[in-house]
Scaffold this motif. Structure first.
Motif, short mmCIF file in Angstrom:
data_model
loop_
_atom_site.label_atom_id
_atom_site.label_comp_id
_atom_site.label_asym_id
_atom_site.label_seq_id
_atom_site.Cartn_x
_atom_site.Cartn_y
_atom_site.Cartn_z
N LEU A 60 0.83 -1.21 0.00
CA LEU A 60 0.00 0.00 0.00
C LEU A 60 0.86 1.26 0.00
O LEU A 60 0.62 2.19 -0.77
CB LEU A 60 -0.92 -0.02 1.22
CG LEU A 60 -1.88 1.16 1.40
CD1 LEU A 60 -2.85 1.21 0.25
CD2 LEU A 60 -2.63 1.01 2.71
N VAL A 61 1.89 1.27 0.83
CA VAL A 61 2.78 2.43 0.91
C VAL A 61 3.53 2.61 -0.41
O VAL A 61 3.64 3.73 -0.93
CB VAL A 61 3.77 2.28 2.08
CG1 VAL A 61 4.81 3.39 2.06
CG2 VAL A 61 3.02 2.29 3.41
N PHE A 62 4.03 1.51 -0.96
CA PHE A 62 4.80 1.60 -2.21
C PHE A 62 3.93 2.10 -3.35
O PHE A 62 4.36 2.96 -4.14
CB PHE A 62 5.39 0.23 -2.55
CG PHE A 62 6.16 0.20 -3.83
CD1 PHE A 62 7.43 0.75 -3.91
CD2 PHE A 62 5.61 -0.37 -4.98
CE1 PHE A 62 8.15 0.74 -5.10
CE2 PHE A 62 6.32 -0.39 -6.17
CZ PHE A 62 7.59 0.16 -6.23
N ALA A 63 2.71 1.57 -3.48
CA ALA A 63 1.82 1.97 -4.58
C ALA A 63 1.48 3.46 -4.51
O ALA A 63 1.55 4.18 -5.51
CB ALA A 63 0.54 1.13 -4.55
N THR A 64 1.13 3.94 -3.32
CA THR A 64 0.78 5.36 -3.19
C THR A 64 2.01 6.25 -3.38
O THR A 64 1.90 7.35 -3.92
CB THR A 64 0.15 5.63 -1.82
OG1 THR A 64 1.03 5.15 -0.78
CG2 THR A 64 -1.18 4.92 -1.69
N PHE A 65 3.18 5.77 -2.96
CA PHE A 65 4.41 6.55 -3.14
C PHE A 65 4.74 6.70 -4.62
O PHE A 65 5.11 7.79 -5.08
CB PHE A 65 5.57 5.88 -2.41
CG PHE A 65 6.88 6.61 -2.54
CD1 PHE A 65 7.16 7.71 -1.75
CD2 PHE A 65 7.82 6.20 -3.48
CE1 PHE A 65 8.36 8.40 -1.88
CE2 PHE A 65 9.02 6.88 -3.61
CZ PHE A 65 9.29 7.98 -2.80
N VAL A 66 4.61 5.61 -5.38
CA VAL A 66 4.90 5.66 -6.82
C VAL A 66 3.94 6.60 -7.53
O VAL A 66 4.35 7.44 -8.36
CB VAL A 66 4.83 4.25 -7.43
CG1 VAL A 66 4.88 4.32 -8.95
CG2 VAL A 66 5.98 3.39 -6.92
N VAL A 67 2.64 6.50 -7.20
CA VAL A 67 1.65 7.38 -7.85
C VAL A 67 1.91 8.83 -7.48
O VAL A 67 1.82 9.73 -8.33
CB VAL A 67 0.23 6.94 -7.45
CG1 VAL A 67 -0.80 7.95 -7.95
CG2 VAL A 67 -0.07 5.56 -7.99
N PHE A 68 2.24 9.08 -6.22
CA PHE A 68 2.53 10.44 -5.77
C PHE A 68 3.72 11.01 -6.55
O PHE A 68 3.70 12.18 -6.95
CB PHE A 68 2.85 10.43 -4.28
CG PHE A 68 2.72 11.77 -3.62
CD1 PHE A 68 1.51 12.21 -3.14
CD2 PHE A 68 3.82 12.60 -3.48
CE1 PHE A 68 1.38 13.45 -2.53
CE2 PHE A 68 3.72 13.84 -2.87
CZ PHE A 68 2.50 14.27 -2.39
N GLY A 69 4.73 10.17 -6.78
CA GLY A 69 5.90 10.63 -7.54
C GLY A 69 5.58 10.87 -9.00
O GLY A 69 6.04 11.85 -9.60
N LEU A 70 4.77 9.98 -9.60
CA LEU A 70 4.44 10.14 -11.02
C LEU A 70 3.60 11.39 -11.26
O LEU A 70 3.73 12.04 -12.31
CB LEU A 70 3.67 8.90 -11.50
CG LEU A 70 4.47 7.61 -11.61
CD1 LEU A 70 3.57 6.45 -12.00
CD2 LEU A 70 5.61 7.76 -12.62
N LEU A 71 2.75 11.73 -10.29
CA LEU A 71 1.94 12.94 -10.45
C LEU A 71 2.81 14.19 -10.52
O LEU A 71 2.45 15.17 -11.18
CB LEU A 71 0.95 13.06 -9.30
CG LEU A 71 -0.25 12.11 -9.34
CD1 LEU A 71 -1.05 12.21 -8.06
CD2 LEU A 71 -1.13 12.43 -10.54
#
Length: 317
Positions: free
Chosen positions: A21-32
């Motif tokens: 969960l942390v990794f998925a949200t971190f990646v999306v946050f970075g891509l945004l």
């Protein structure tokens, strides 16, 4: 299975799911952050001065370091606060509560269609290997896997909605107010998503059943005089249950992702449409909130499938 065993399984799976969960949200946050444009410029309006843009960035915390922004969002999300939309000011949880039922209805109908159509096709193909029935099922399954969801969705809009007028082309309706109208709006997008699901279930079930029906154990059952129908239903399908649980779980997860594109085609105000609009306008809280909830749903589905393994076959550890 005892309640204590189920609790242990749930705790272990949740502890494994938290890093995901942390990794998925971190990646999306970075891509945004890589999306072109600046939400502060949009919020400041046309002809805004540099001072006004800087003020907007400071107001919403956009001027802070990347890790600080993500850490602040994650801490609030852990407490159930997904912040508010930068553009509309609406609470993200409110937006999700309004859009999630539309997405869940589409996925539920698509999954039901996949099971109702795919399971009989897989059984027919496995019980008649090498025949025209088997070849026909495999041809249909290959077509279902190869056809993109968005192309099939546009074809359905053109044919069933615009030309024949059987079903609505766009929009949705609250299920609680009029269930039939809500289902009518969800049928076309559900069929578009279910095409791949029918193919996947039919192919996997055929393959698993053919492997079991050609085994030495089944040949022994034939020698004992058991009928092919009894062998198929009591021994074949029972032994492929674990494999089908895995297929259905993965399929449900995939359908959740497929709604992002299909909802855009049918202009349905669901989770997919919410995340697309949020990404286009760089509305970070909306995108992050939707991703957070969808990852939680995937984790829940995986947890349920793990429990089902042990319900169907207690030998599974």
């Amino acid at each position: 299975m005892s309640s204590r065993s189920k609790a242990r399984i749930a705790i272990r799976r949740l502890s494994q799911a938290l890093p995901v969960l942390v990794f998925a949200t971190f990646v999306v946050f970075g891509l945004l952050k890589l999306v072109p444009g600046d939400i502060a410029v949009t919020l400041a309006g046309e002809n805004a001065t540099d001072a006004r843009i800087a003020e907007i960035r400071a107001l919403y915390g956009l001027d802070r370091a990347f890790l600080v922004q993500y850490g602040d969002w994650l801490w609030k999300a852990a407490q159930g606060d997904l912040s508010a939309s930068l553009l509309s000011g609406e609470e993200v949880m409110t937006s999700i509560a309004r859009c999630l039922p539309n997405t869940l209805l589409i996925v539920a109908i698509a999954l039901l269609l996949s099971l109702v159509i795919g399971i009989p096709l897989g059984i027919f193909a496995a019980s008649r290997p090498g025949t025209l029935v088997d070849s026909g099922v495999m041809t249909v399954a290959s077509f279902g896997v190869a056809v993109p969801n968005f192309w099939l969705a546009m074809l359905m809009v053109s044919w069933f909605a615009l030309e024949l007028g059987w079903l609505p082309a766009t929009g949705s309706a609250p299920f609680g107010e009029d269930a039939w109208v809500a289902v009518k709006h969800a049928l076309l997008p559900a069929f578009a998503i279910a095409a791949g699901g029918v193919a996947e279930i039919a192919r996997q079930l055929r393959s698993s059943l053919m492997e079991i029906l050609s085994s030495q154990a089944v040949r022994t059952l034939y020698a004992k005089g058991l009928s092919p129908t009894r062998i198929l239903w009591q021994h074949g399908l029972k032994n492929v249950a674990l494999n089908m649980i895995t297929v259905i779980s993965l399929l449900a997860n995939r359908m959740l992702g497929a709604t992002v594109v299909v909802e855009a085609v049918f202009a349905i105000p669901g989770m997919g449409n919410l995340i697309v609009n949020g990404a286009i306008h760089r509305d970070f809280p909306v995108v992050q909130g939707v991703v957070f909830v969808m990852v939680l749903m995937v984790i829940t589905l995986n947890l349920l499938s793990d429990v089902m393994y042990r319900v169907v076959d207690p030998r599974v550890q």
